[in-house]
Design a protein around this motif. Sequence first.
Motif, PDB file in Angstrom:
ATOM      1  N   ALA A 137     -43.416  27.432  55.714  1.00  0.00           N
ATOM      2  CA  ALA A 137     -42.750  28.731  55.726  1.00  0.00           C
ATOM      3  C   ALA A 137     -41.360  28.637  55.107  1.00  0.00           C
ATOM      4  CB  ALA A 137     -42.674  29.264  57.153  1.00  0.00           C
ATOM      5  N   GLU A 154     -51.193  39.012  60.119  1.00  0.00           N
ATOM      6  CA  GLU A 154     -51.853  37.930  59.396  1.00  0.00           C
ATOM      7  C   GLU A 154     -50.847  37.069  58.635  1.00  0.00           C
ATOM      8  OE1 GLU A 154     -55.225  39.131  57.075  1.00  0.00           O
ATOM      9  OE2 GLU A 154     -55.979  40.465  58.648  1.00  0.00           O
ATOM     10  N   LYS A 204     -51.225  33.215  57.451  1.00  0.00           N
ATOM     11  CA  LYS A 204     -51.212  33.195  58.923  1.00  0.00           C
ATOM     12  C   LYS A 204     -51.200  31.771  59.475  1.00  0.00           C
ATOM     13  CE  LYS A 204     -56.239  33.508  59.822  1.00  0.00           C
ATOM     14  NZ  LYS A 204     -56.696  33.396  58.434  1.00  0.00           N
ATOM     15  N   ASP A 205     -51.525  30.785  58.620  1.00  0.00           N
ATOM     16  CA  ASP A 205     -51.629  29.402  59.085  1.00  0.00           C
ATOM     17  C   ASP A 205     -50.447  28.535  58.673  1.00  0.00           C
ATOM     18  OD1 ASP A 205     -54.193  29.918  60.180  1.00  0.00           O
ATOM     19  OD2 ASP A 205     -55.094  29.695  58.194  1.00  0.00           O
ATOM     20  N   LEU A 206     -49.376  29.124  58.158  1.00  0.00           N
ATOM     21  CA  LEU A 206     -48.237  28.342  57.693  1.00  0.00           C
ATOM     22  C   LEU A 206     -47.475  27.722  58.858  1.00  0.00           C
ATOM     23  CD1 LEU A 206     -46.863  30.804  54.979  1.00  0.00           C
ATOM     24  CD2 LEU A 206     -48.123  28.680  54.565  1.00  0.00           C
ATOM     25  N   ASN A 207     -47.082  26.457  58.701  1.00  0.00           N
ATOM     26  CA  ASN A 207     -46.238  25.801  59.702  1.00  0.00           C
ATOM     27  C   ASN A 207     -44.764  26.008  59.318  1.00  0.00           C
ATOM     28  OD1 ASN A 207     -45.393  23.757  57.838  1.00  0.00           O
ATOM     29  ND2 ASN A 207     -47.246  22.569  58.278  1.00  0.00           N
ATOM     30  N   TYR A 246     -43.639  31.915  61.900  1.00  0.00           N
ATOM     31  CA  TYR A 246     -42.645  31.047  61.270  1.00  0.00           C
ATOM     32  C   TYR A 246     -42.204  31.613  59.921  1.00  0.00           C
ATOM     33  CZ  TYR A 246     -44.074  27.532  64.721  1.00  0.00           C
ATOM     34  OH  TYR A 246     -44.347  26.863  65.885  1.00  0.00           O
ATOM     35  N   SER A 260     -47.832  34.195  59.413  1.00  0.00           N
ATOM     36  CA  SER A 260     -47.318  33.294  60.438  1.00  0.00           C
ATOM     37  C   SER A 260     -45.952  33.755  60.963  1.00  0.00           C
ATOM     38  CB  SER A 260     -47.173  31.886  59.844  1.00  0.00           C
ATOM     39  OG  SER A 260     -46.345  31.070  60.640  1.00  0.00           O
TER      40      SER A 260
END
Length: 799
Positions: free
Chosen positions: A238, A102, A231-234, A106, A104
Amino acid sequence: MARTPSSSAPGRSLPVALLQTLYLLLGVIAVSILGGVLLAGFFLPAVSATSAVAEDGVDLFESYPTELEVEPLNEASRIEAADGSLLATFYTENRIMVPLEEISPYMQQAVVAVEDRRFYEHGGIDPKGTVRALLSNAAGGATQGGSTLTQQYVKNALLMDAVQRGDQEDQAAATEQTYGRKLREAKLAISLEKQWSKDEILNAYLNVAQFGPSQYGVETGAQHYFSKSAKDLNPGEAALLAGITNGPNQYDPVGRPEAGEKRRNEVLGDMLREGYITQAEYDQYTAQPVEEMLTIKNVRAGCADAKGSGFFCDYVTRTLLNDPEFAPTYEERRKLLYGGGLTIRTTLDPAKQAAAEEILQRRVPGDSESGFGHSIVTVEPGSGKILTMAENRVFNPYQEVGPGETAINYNVPQDLGGSSGFPVGSTFKPFVLLEWLKTGHGLMDRVGTAREPMTTFPAQCLSGGAWREREGYNPDNAVSVRLAPMETVLNATKFSVNTSYANMARQLDLCDIAEGARDIGVVPATYNPYDPTTWDMPIEEMYSTELAPSVVVLGELRISALDMAAAYAVFAADGTYCKPQAITEVVDRTGEAMPITGAACHQAVDKDVADAMAWTLQQDLEDPRATGRGKTIPGHPAGGKTGTSGSQFHTWYVGFTRQMSTAVWFGHPQANIRPQGFAVDGQMLRRGSVWGNTVSLPTWQEYMIRVHEGLPSEALPAQPAMTNTQASQSVQPGTVPDVSGMVLSEAQSALEAAGYTVEVQREASDSVGQWYVIGTDPAPGTSLPEGQTVVIRQSSGRG
């Protein structure tokens, strides 16, 4: 690589620095051998030349532990409403633990790139990085840490463990700037690498590291800076987070956006070097101003951020902190709440809560100059679940309090965050009626209405077996109908006749009335419901000098609205009393349910008696001449009782359907002040003309109508069976009784008692008021076999 401050004092001599470096190098040799890293040959000449120092270095290394033994990290607990939505977060360190899947990719790559690019190659220590850092430090250059991610995790885990235990000595040992600490961390890191996989170590690091001035763990950092999950970090997000760990205040993009942006770009450069991102991605994210990336979500520990639900949230925490089933001591319970990573699931219905808040704030705005308070609390009959707990204030537990803000919960007992309660007035009369019915008396019994001094009331628990007063108790009546010298108990209830209820109490026992009320949870709000002595102490000790007719009969007693709602719920639940329940489940960080006191229900009143109570209070609401003014809940049979304290300082309505029991209070929370000179929904309040049905009842009706939308209709009990004498006076099987002038439910009960089925036909009438029965078809007195249908002609008002 992560950097640590220099451990040497200014002016440290080069020989001393070299000697300290040699100690650590020898320790590294031992650590490297332990980890299977072949560095011994590189340092063999130095070891041979300094055998005594070597022996000391190895001894130092061997003195350190090989196992990392720490308690689980503090993790934020969350309180959820019944639908799973978040009400509040509690923490000492704001940390949310999440598994690696969970987080990312990155984010994982960013911390490896900037902190430990050989993470997947080494066995806990990075020999090249360590040697480089040691030689640089010894030569007097910039102090370098050379720590791997594994070593950094060990350092953070040891520090957090010491902080959680409050061990000042261990805190100092975990942060001291010495080579000895480095050696200990290195040894533990290699040991950890033999027990955990690389993914487990990376996951542990990401959950323990500091990703902001007060954000611990990557999930908390992601939620704070970007209002999104880890989990949604670009790549840009990050990189920003990964850079913060090296200096949570120094690189905070909110407080120091330029430093944060520069650090982010450095991390993106490391990610590009390692092949984690492309040149195009690097160009894209380095070009973005850091301010444009941020969507800040500030989360404060505690109930202040729960907005209108803050009072319920506060009640939940106090309930948990008072619960010995949850943990043996208060301190253990508090530690679990603020660091146990608990999920506390509650009974609060957000939609009903929102309706209550809107109605209260519209009718009596909390910040108005009047200062008057208004509250709603709802309990589910048969379960005790608290569905709504609202007041016309904003919850604010801090020292600085603005208009319309308070930390006092107007709905609950004092020890659970409330005040000392408010006098309940005639909403206490049903507890007198309850004792009346329990002792074999009937609703159609007649009692006097005349006013007279009453000098003696039976009370077996008092000295001499009675309450006595020379001047006597001489209550007055405030009714809107003409009273006969003798009225039925039913009418005395519907019209709230004080003198009649005093005369009923003279045929009962004040101690038994108070004890019966306690049996269904009604105790003064100054008593702690979690203290067993509250329920076990002698009733005369609980009431003391307040065991008097003005208190026990007419309600000059301070009781919490929550306890009143729970008590009235007994009448809608066939006599079952349930202790008010705010928490359905507490789950620990592993997903296991924890022990709590839980729901506590028991048959407190015989079903027949409870049904009679429900039917009687239904008449009080449905009869437009009664105190309930006919303010029914269309499609949902309901009952209840108004209450007005002495001098009209506090007014109430407590009422129920099968699905909900709701108490509404209105009054000034800080002083005895008569409401006057301000409007409620356009109705100007005049001194001396404010009763339970003036403000509280309309609020109750509006709220109950709204929260019952879409719910099935559930009938309340039918009229209770009458004695043979009463039955012979009222109905005769085979003959249509006269029900004209009755309200619908009363007429239906009479016809059903005579053996008939019923249909209702509404028609206009100039002589019979709306909702009352005009007559029947066939007419009263008609001989008609049982089982036939009789039509009730109910008035719809003027045509």
